[in-house]
Motif scaffolding. Structure first.
Motif, PDB file in Angstrom:
ATOM      1  N   CYS A  66      -5.763  -0.015  -0.752  1.00 40.09           N
ATOM      2  CA  CYS A  66      -6.006   0.600   0.557  1.00 40.09           C
ATOM      3  C   CYS A  66      -7.060  -0.168   1.345  1.00 40.09           C
ATOM      4  O   CYS A  66      -6.933  -0.337   2.561  1.00 40.09           O
ATOM      5  CB  CYS A  66      -6.430   2.066   0.414  1.00 40.09           C
ATOM      6  SG  CYS A  66      -5.063   3.199   0.078  1.00 40.09           S
ATOM      7  N   ARG A  67      -8.079  -0.657   0.646  1.00 39.76           N
ATOM      8  CA  ARG A  67      -9.114  -1.430   1.332  1.00 39.76           C
ATOM      9  C   ARG A  67      -8.518  -2.711   1.908  1.00 39.76           C
ATOM     10  O   ARG A  67      -8.770  -3.070   3.056  1.00 39.76           O
ATOM     11  CB  ARG A  67     -10.262  -1.773   0.379  1.00 39.76           C
ATOM     12  CG  ARG A  67     -11.464  -2.392   1.102  1.00 39.76           C
ATOM     13  CD  ARG A  67     -12.424  -3.094   0.162  1.00 39.76           C
ATOM     14  NE  ARG A  67     -11.837  -4.217  -0.552  1.00 39.76           N
ATOM     15  CZ  ARG A  67     -11.496  -5.393   0.006  1.00 39.76           C
ATOM     16  NH1 ARG A  67     -11.676  -5.596   1.279  1.00 39.76           N
ATOM     17  NH2 ARG A  67     -10.979  -6.355  -0.724  1.00 39.76           N
ATOM     18  N   MET A  68      -7.696  -3.392   1.124  1.00 33.62           N
ATOM     19  CA  MET A  68      -7.061  -4.616   1.605  1.00 33.62           C
ATOM     20  C   MET A  68      -6.084  -4.327   2.740  1.00 33.62           C
ATOM     21  O   MET A  68      -5.993  -5.096   3.698  1.00 33.62           O
ATOM     22  CB  MET A  68      -6.360  -5.346   0.460  1.00 33.62           C
ATOM     23  CG  MET A  68      -7.344  -5.935  -0.533  1.00 33.62           C
ATOM     24  SD  MET A  68      -6.665  -6.988  -1.845  1.00 33.62           S
ATOM     25  CE  MET A  68      -5.128  -6.265  -2.263  1.00 33.62           C
ATOM     26  N   ALA A 128     -10.201   3.898   0.681  1.00 31.71           N
ATOM     27  CA  ALA A 128     -10.702   2.548   0.397  1.00 31.71           C
ATOM     28  C   ALA A 128     -11.781   2.518  -0.683  1.00 31.71           C
ATOM     29  O   ALA A 128     -11.885   1.544  -1.423  1.00 31.71           O
ATOM     30  CB  ALA A 128     -11.221   1.898   1.674  1.00 31.71           C
ATOM     31  N   GLN A 168      -8.041  -3.778   5.902  1.00 32.53           N
ATOM     32  CA  GLN A 168      -8.528  -5.054   6.429  1.00 32.53           C
ATOM     33  C   GLN A 168      -7.401  -5.838   7.105  1.00 32.53           C
ATOM     34  O   GLN A 168      -7.600  -6.442   8.155  1.00 32.53           O
ATOM     35  CB  GLN A 168      -9.170  -5.897   5.325  1.00 32.53           C
ATOM     36  CG  GLN A 168      -9.783  -7.188   5.837  1.00 32.53           C
ATOM     37  CD  GLN A 168     -10.887  -6.948   6.859  1.00 32.53           C
ATOM     38  OE1 GLN A 168     -11.826  -6.215   6.600  1.00 32.53           O
ATOM     39  NE2 GLN A 168     -10.778  -7.567   8.035  1.00 32.53           N
ATOM     40  N   CYS A 177       0.825  -1.209   0.000  1.00 33.30           N
ATOM     41  CA  CYS A 177       0.000   0.000   0.000  1.00 33.30           C
ATOM     42  C   CYS A 177       0.864   1.266   0.000  1.00 33.30           C
ATOM     43  O   CYS A 177       0.524   2.251  -0.645  1.00 33.30           O
ATOM     44  CB  CYS A 177      -0.943  -0.022   1.207  1.00 33.30           C
ATOM     45  SG  CYS A 177      -2.244   1.230   1.137  1.00 33.30           S
ATOM     46  N   HIS A 182     -11.892   4.143  -3.433  1.00 36.67           N
ATOM     47  CA  HIS A 182     -11.343   4.185  -4.787  1.00 36.67           C
ATOM     48  C   HIS A 182      -9.998   3.466  -4.925  1.00 36.67           C
ATOM     49  O   HIS A 182      -9.358   3.546  -5.969  1.00 36.67           O
ATOM     50  CB  HIS A 182     -11.228   5.627  -5.295  1.00 36.67           C
ATOM     51  CG  HIS A 182     -10.464   6.528  -4.398  1.00 36.67           C
ATOM     52  ND1 HIS A 182      -9.107   6.559  -4.373  1.00 36.67           N
ATOM     53  CD2 HIS A 182     -10.877   7.439  -3.484  1.00 36.67           C
ATOM     54  CE1 HIS A 182      -8.699   7.447  -3.481  1.00 36.67           C
ATOM     55  NE2 HIS A 182      -9.752   7.994  -2.935  1.00 36.67           N
ATOM     56  N   SER A 183      -9.595   2.746  -3.880  1.00 36.31           N
ATOM     57  CA  SER A 183      -8.344   1.988  -3.954  1.00 36.31           C
ATOM     58  C   SER A 183      -8.522   0.626  -3.291  1.00 36.31           C
ATOM     59  O   SER A 183      -8.651   0.531  -2.069  1.00 36.31           O
ATOM     60  CB  SER A 183      -7.204   2.746  -3.265  1.00 36.31           C
ATOM     61  OG  SER A 183      -6.070   1.904  -3.151  1.00 36.31           O
ATOM     62  N   GLU A 184      -8.527  -0.405  -4.112  1.00 43.06           N
ATOM     63  CA  GLU A 184      -8.627  -1.769  -3.591  1.00 43.06           C
ATOM     64  C   GLU A 184      -7.430  -2.107  -2.706  1.00 43.06           C
ATOM     65  O   GLU A 184      -7.555  -2.821  -1.717  1.00 43.06           O
ATOM     66  CB  GLU A 184      -8.728  -2.768  -4.750  1.00 43.06           C
ATOM     67  CG  GLU A 184      -8.877  -4.204  -4.323  1.00 43.06           C
ATOM     68  CD  GLU A 184     -10.187  -4.527  -3.609  1.00 43.06           C
ATOM     69  OE1 GLU A 184     -10.285  -5.603  -3.010  1.00 43.06           O
ATOM     70  OE2 GLU A 184     -11.118  -3.688  -3.641  1.00 43.06           O
TER      71      GLU A 184
END
Length: 124
Positions: free
Chosen positions: A99-101, A93, A104, A35, A95-97
């Motif tokens: 950042c979402r991962m 998160a 998590q 990230c 707009h950014s997979e």
């Protein structure tokens, strides 16, 4: 927690809980490192979190050198760093997979560190 608890007491902890925490720390370190390369505002928090999660994992590999007090301090620091990184990454998160991962992975690491803390408190 008992002041008389020695580092040998650390060896009596449930190794499945410790292993789950080491796995979560490793996953968090990796997600945060990836990230951080996106050049978003969360980059510095991600690198700090990656360092903390990696340090936590490596410290848990060397339980002989840990006391309950130092383990609790390390767990608290890791939880705090993961919380900060998760909060930063959640801002991106949508707009950014990546950042979402990352967020998590930070949440999973926090939960795993909390499970170790809970186990230690129950044993005290």
């Amino acid at each position: 927690m008992s002041k008389n608890m020695q580092s040998t007491d650390m060896a009596m902890m449930d190794m499945a809980v410790i292993q789950a925490c080491m796995d979560a720390c490793s996953a968090c370190e990796q997600a945060c490192t990836v990230c951080s390369t996106q050049m978003m505002d969360c980059g510095p928090a991600c690198m700090n979190c990656a360092d903390m999660a990696g340090t936590m994992m490596r410290s848990m590999l060397r339980m002989q050198g840990m006391t309950p007090a130092t383990m609790m301090a390390m767990l608290d620091a890791c939880i705090a760093m993961c919380q900060m990184c998760m909060d930063e990454c959640m801002e991106h998160a949508a707009h950014s997979e990546v950042c979402r991962m990352c967020a998590q992975a930070c949440k999973d690491c926090m939960d795993a560190c909390m499970a170790v803390k809970d186990m230690m408190m129950a044993a005290a």
